[in-house]
Design a protein around this motif. Structure first.
Motif, mmCIF file in Angstrom:
data_model
loop_
_atom_site.group_PDB
_atom_site.id
_atom_site.type_symbol
_atom_site.label_atom_id
_atom_site.label_comp_id
_atom_site.label_asym_id
_atom_site.label_seq_id
_atom_site.Cartn_x
_atom_site.Cartn_y
_atom_site.Cartn_z
ATOM 1 N N TYR A 36 -59.247 61.220 8.875
ATOM 2 C CA TYR A 36 -60.593 61.415 8.579
ATOM 3 C C TYR A 36 -60.973 62.519 8.383
ATOM 4 O O TYR A 36 -60.410 63.562 9.166
ATOM 5 N N ALA B 70 -57.159 55.866 1.902
ATOM 6 C CA ALA B 70 -57.530 54.585 3.056
ATOM 7 C C ALA B 70 -56.210 54.051 3.574
ATOM 8 O O ALA B 70 -55.427 53.602 2.667
ATOM 9 N N LEU C 180 -62.442 59.142 4.122
ATOM 10 C CA LEU C 180 -60.968 58.882 4.361
ATOM 11 C C LEU C 180 -60.297 59.273 2.994
ATOM 12 O O LEU C 180 -60.621 58.744 1.742
ATOM 13 N N GLN D 207 -57.679 51.338 8.949
ATOM 14 C CA GLN D 207 -58.941 51.957 8.863
ATOM 15 C C GLN D 207 -59.945 50.953 8.604
ATOM 16 O O GLN D 207 -61.172 51.381 8.331
#
Lengths: 111, 113
Positions: free
Chosen positions: B64, B81, B78, B85
């Motif tokens: 992040y 991703a 993000l 997550q």
């Protein structure tokens, strides 16, 4: 690092029964806060305790801060269906601008 | 409640795509936070900000990044991703005063497939 442990993780009660959740920190806390999160909602601040041995009441809710400022409890007298939700304790970490949350206690109340 | 708006409220994305979540506040609070909430883990701090362009890592910051170019906006990105997550993301703010309470936004449900 500092940890805040909370028990129990789940509690099921009949309406009218009492409920207590406990919070323990690995280090002394300058203060402790409690939050409530309704199902599908966001956490909402309930109260902050600062002094050693402090006890505060909000209607049927009683909050205590331990003498050593390392533990706290939230007690609900005669639960109602409106008490359903997850209760979190949180303590400051480091400089105090950060909060570390316990894992929460999820309360369900059977009518 | 404080004026905190999170967008989007729900998002479904694919693994490997970038995602940005936005938090907007109208309270002029100095501190802003991003938490993620997962079953059995409570609320875990990802990143926080103590002023414009001033940010710091929380306990689960890997994967992040954040930015705060204005007092009212705090963005969580993000970069790529991953399924781990998938979570509910909450933004929170804290103002000045003796009570250091947090005000939370309504959350963003993010699913990474």
């Amino acid at each position: 690092g500092q940890q805040v442990m909370q028990i129990p993780q789940y509690q099921h009660v009949q309406e009218g029964e009492d409920f207590t959740t406990y919070c323990n920190s690995s280090t002394t806390l300058s203060n402790i806060q409690w939050y409530k999160q309704r199902p599908g909602g966001h956490p909402v601040f309930l109260i902050q305790l600062v002094k050693s041995g402090e006890v505060k009441k909000q209607k049927r809710l009683t909050f205590q801060f331990g003498e050593a400022k390392k533990n706290s409890s939230l007690h609900i007298t005669a639960t109602q269906t409106t008490d359903v939700g997850t209760y979190f304790c949180a303590g400051p970490r480091g400089s105090g601008s950060r909060l570390t949350f316990g894992e929460g206690t999820q309360l369900t109340v059977n009518p | 409640d404080a004026g905190i708006t999170q967008s989007p409220r729900h998002k479904v994305t694919e693994t490997g795509t970038p995602v940005t979540l936005r938090c907007h506040q109208t309270e002029n609070h100095r501190y802003m936070y991003w938490y993620r909430q997962d079953p059995g883990h409570g609320l875990r701090l990802i990143h926080y900000s103590y002023g414009v362009k001033d940010t710091d890592k929380g306990e689960v910051s890997d994967g992040y990044s954040v930015s705060r170019s204005k007092t009212e906006d705090f963005l969580l990105t993000l970069e790529s991703a991953t399924s781990s997550q998938t979570s509910v993301y909450f933004c929170a703010t804290k103002g000045a005063g003796a009570e250091e309470k947090l005000f939370f936004g309504s959350g963003t449900q993010l699913s990474v497939l």
